[in-house]
Motif scaffolding. Structure first.
Motif, short mmCIF file in Angstrom:
data_model
loop_
_atom_site.label_atom_id
_atom_site.label_comp_id
_atom_site.label_asym_id
_atom_site.label_seq_id
_atom_site.Cartn_x
_atom_site.Cartn_y
_atom_site.Cartn_z
N ASN A 98 0.83 -1.20 0.00
CA ASN A 98 0.00 0.00 0.00
C ASN A 98 0.87 1.25 0.00
O ASN A 98 2.03 1.24 0.43
N TRP A 99 0.29 2.33 -0.44
CA TRP A 99 0.99 3.61 -0.42
C TRP A 99 1.21 4.06 1.02
O TRP A 99 0.45 3.71 1.92
N PRO A 100 2.25 4.85 1.22
CA PRO A 100 2.60 5.20 2.62
C PRO A 100 1.50 5.94 3.35
O PRO A 100 1.34 5.78 4.56
N ARG A 101 0.69 6.72 2.66
CA ARG A 101 -0.33 7.52 3.34
C ARG A 101 -1.63 6.76 3.58
O ARG A 101 -2.56 7.30 4.17
N ALA A 102 -1.72 5.52 3.06
CA ALA A 102 -2.93 4.72 3.27
C ALA A 102 -3.02 4.27 4.72
O ALA A 102 -2.05 3.72 5.27
N ILE A 103 -4.16 4.50 5.36
CA ILE A 103 -4.34 4.12 6.76
C ILE A 103 -4.93 2.73 6.89
O ILE A 103 -5.04 2.21 8.01
N ARG A 104 -5.33 2.12 5.77
CA ARG A 104 -5.79 0.75 5.77
C ARG A 104 -5.53 0.15 4.40
O ARG A 104 -5.30 0.87 3.42
N CYS A 105 -5.54 -1.17 4.33
CA CYS A 105 -5.19 -1.88 3.11
C CYS A 105 -6.24 -1.64 2.02
O CYS A 105 -7.44 -1.73 2.27
N VAL A 149 -5.02 12.44 5.88
CA VAL A 149 -4.95 12.62 4.43
C VAL A 149 -5.01 11.25 3.77
O VAL A 149 -4.30 10.34 4.16
N THR A 150 -5.89 11.13 2.80
CA THR A 150 -6.03 9.89 2.03
C THR A 150 -5.54 10.12 0.62
O THR A 150 -5.88 11.13 -0.01
#
Length: 746
Positions: A98-105, A149-150
């Motif tokens: 996942n991208w670093p700023r993603a807070i969930r998968c 931030v998403t």
């Protein structure tokens, strides 16, 4: 120049797949025909080239990434402060990067672990310049915290995934999941429910647990994502609720949800199959096999299965629907279809609709199915050959119906018409005659009434010397067979417009008191004569009579003896029914008495108002057929010295009033004063019929018909029907003549 590695991006999860992959490695979606191609350079030192051949120099120390977008994949623009590919975090559940700023998968919606968030934040801080201030220069606002931030890529992926899975509706007949724009099921053509919301499919691991409609959930979820991404001014945290469903519930680990859903499916299969000792792996294989069978089913297959279930449950409409769609009545159940029906006690491999009707003793369906199976030759009766004349005859029948004035206001026919087969049939060659009889007669009914049980044509004297052989005309197998057979025996047509049924209902309704008195008295005497000593209350008699009235008003419903008695009054002539005495199953087991065979006299009319020439009907297995004779030359003295006083144009048919055991046929609906011994009943028959006794001692009734007195439209219809077989004879004679000429030339 360094060789480039061309990848393609999945249009659902945007996973970058290798060129040789035909399905997405992550979500197993099919590769698009012209999907997004990702060109990635394996070395950092060499810049990548875009499809147009232009150079694009990325930032030093980062891998170059160019995307060629199309209609199925959106372009991705890397921001200047986006970390490297190596800084992505791996999901601890599905290992998706996942991208670093993603807070969930993005793939399984599993929450990001705290240690991964902390490491990502440290990596971003290290990626910044040491001299960079916490606040962006030139801006008057504070930067948005990274936790709120998403990534816009993640927002697009989630919205695309939810739109793909939610906008579907489940068919109530075959459970196939159709797209929202489909008005009918693409598998079985079952219409979509009008006012029901879109059916929510089985929730997989990546689907939310919210109980509201999916469309509402999508809108609320998108709005929540925008607020989380800072579109709404930084309001709405991660723990905020979305459309009445908390995000903490949606972001819970999906393993327990998936396990509960699968276990529920296992339980359904286990309960349906009755296998309580099967393992979980076996149930999963069975569940997948059922889904594969359903996906292969076509509309005809679903109609056949519905007909099978209809036979078991007694639903004749499902069987008729399958027949009218052109389905094969002799079709057998396959192993997959039996597995799908999942009722071993009812369905077996190789069973047809006839087998199921036999197993569950559906006698009404057997009559329909067996007639359909044995109907090999195409039927061609006079009413089918001449549609214009048939319509004119129907109008003549409707015009000849009148209602009697007075106390007994019953309808009656003003014309006396009797249908007979033309004598010109005997002039045709034997092969043409055989073809004609195959197309106009019901061979199965003829065989059952002649061979299986001697009901008609059992007397050689009547059939041979007196030319009174009866032929069973082919009739439709619908519930109107009694009305059709009556009109066939008189006018040679069907009751297609339900004119005779409407007249029957109106006569029963207007003269209900007269017919009710006769019916009640006859039923009471009949039950006592067979040792059934019971008495009904008046309310019960009224309920049974109301049921008889309702049958007369419903097209396609089966009729009873009372309706034959009323039809005798409408025709103003006796009706003789030659039928089987017992209801029998397909195996030959006796189920009960039929009670149809006998003589029905118009006893409520005056004798001088009625004709004494009867018509004959045949009854077999819940089906009526018209019994007609063939035209013959009139003779002055037929029978035991009886002077018939007929001319050469009159056809006389002798209908026996006794069965093969020389017992007098029953007279239905007699009153207490009219009942008596056999001599009294014979005297009653002689008063209502032209009777005589043959040289062999058989009591018979005379059925008279004349070409000159017959209706001209009926005669014209029969002649036009017969012309078709005359042309066949002419063609056969012409071909025979050509063969003889060829032989002479040789």
């Amino acid at each position: 120049m360094t060789e480039l590695v061309v990848k393609w991006a999945c249009e659902y999860c945007t996973y970058e797949n290798w060129p040789s992959a035909i399905k997405c490695t992550m979500c197993r979606a099919q590769r698009p025909s012209a999907g997004a191609i990702i060109t990635e350079e394996p070395f950092k030192s060499t810049p990548a080239l875009d499809p147009a051949g232009l150079s694009n120099s990325p930032t030093q120390g980062s891998s170059a990434l160019l995307i060629c977008p199309d209609s199925s994949a959106r372009p991705r623009v890397r921001s200047a402060d986006m970390p490297e590919m190596s800084s992505k975090w791996s999901c601890h559940m599905c290992t998706y990067l996942n991208w670093p700023r993603a807070i969930r998968c993005t793939q399984c919606l599993c929450n990001r672990q705290h240690s991964q968030q902390h490491a990502s934040q440290q990596g971003r801080q290290q990626a910044r310049s040491p001299t960079e201030s916490p606040q962006t220069s030139g801006s008057g606002c504070r930067p948005v915290p990274s936790s709120t931030v998403t990534d816009p890529c993640e927002e697009y992926n989630d919205r695309n995934r939810l739109n793909t899975h939610a906008q579907q509706w489940t068919c109530t007949a075959c459970t196939y999941e159709n797209l929202s724009k489909a008005l009918k099921c693409v598998v079985c053509d079952h219409p979509r429910p009008n006012h029901s919301p879109l059916a929510e499919p089985i929730q997989l691991a990546s689907e939310p647990e919210c109980q509201q409609p999916p469309s509402k959930f999508i809108d609320a979820d998108i709005g929540s994502r925008r607020s989380i991404g800072g579109v709404a001014g930084g309001q709405g945290g991660v723990s905020g609720s979305v459309g009445g469903c908390s995000t903490s519930q949606r972001r819970s680990p999906p393993s327990s949800k998936r396990e509960s859903e699968v276990n529920m499916d296992y339980q359904r299969i286990e309960v349906a199959s009755g296998a309580g000792v099967r393992s979980k792996e076996e149930l999963e294989v069975d569940y997948k096999k059922l889904k594969q069978i359903k996906n292969r089913m076509r509309r005809t297959d679903w109609l056949f299965l519905n007909a099978c279930v209809g036979v078991v449950e007694g639903d004749l409409a499902a069987v008729e629907t399958y027949k009218t769609s052109g389905g094969d009545i002799a079709r057998q159940l396959s192993s997959d279809e039996v597995h799908l029906l999942n009722r071993p006690s009812a369905f077996d491999v190789g069973f047809t609709l006839v087998h199921l009707a036999i197993r569950f003793q559906r006698q009404d369906m057997l009559a329909v199915l067996l007639t359909e199976v044995t109907q090999q030759a195409a039927k061609c009766i006079p009413a089918m050959v001449c549609p214009e004349l048939t319509e004119q005859i129907r109008r003549e029948v409707a015009a000849s119906l009148h209602q009697r004035k007075g106390d007994f206001t019953c309808y009656f026919l003003t014309d006396l018409v009797t249908f007979t087969l033309p004598a010109d049939i005997e002039d045709l060659p034997p092969a043409v005659q055989e073809k004609l009889f195959d197309e106009v007669l019901d061979r199965d009914v003829q065989k059952e009434l002649e061979e299986e049980s001697p009901i008609i044509n059992w007397s050689l004297e009547l059939g041979t010397r007196l030319d009174s052989r009866l032929y069973a005309l082919w009739n439709r197998t619908a519930g109107d067979c009694l009305l059709d057979s009556v009109l066939q025996a008189t006018w040679g047509i069907y009751d297609k417009d339900s004119v005779l049924r409407k007249t029957l209902h109106d006569s029963l309704h207007d003269c209900s008191h007269w017919f009710y008195t006769r019916w009640k008295e006859w039923e009471s005497w009949y039950s006592q004569s067979f040792g059934l000593h019971f008495s009904l209350r008046e309310e019960q008699w009224q309920e049974d009579w109301a049921f008889i009235l309702s049958l007369a008003s419903q097209p396609g419903s089966s009729l009873e003896q009372t309706h034959i008695f009323v039809l005798a009054h409408i025709l103003r002539r006796p009706i003789i029914v030659y039928g089987v005495k017992y209801y029998k199953s397909f195996r030959g087991e006796t189920l009960g008495f039929t009670r149809f065979q006998g003589v029905y006299l118009p006893l409520l009319w005056e004798q001088n108002f009625c004709w004494k020439s009867p018509i004959a009907l045949g009854y077999t297995r819940g089906h009526f057929s018209a019994l007609v004779a063939m035209e013959n030359d009139g003779f002055d003295n037929r029978g035991a010295g009886a002077n018939l006083n007929t001319d050469d144009d009159v056809t006389v048919t002798f209908l026996p009033l006794v069965d093969s055991d020389r017992k007098l046929l029953h007279i239905h609906f007699l009153s207490a004063q009219e009942m008596g011994n056999e001599e009294q009943q014979e005297k009653l028959l002689r008063s209502w019929l032209d009777c005589c006794v043959t040289d062999g001692g058989v009591l018979v009734a005379l059925q008279k018909s004349s070409r000159r007195r017959n209706h001209p439209l009926v005669t014209q219809m029969v002649e036009k029907w017969l012309d078709g077989y005359r042309q066949i004879r002419a063609c056969a004679a012409l071909s025979d003549g050509e063969e003889e000429d060829d032989d002479d030339d040789e």
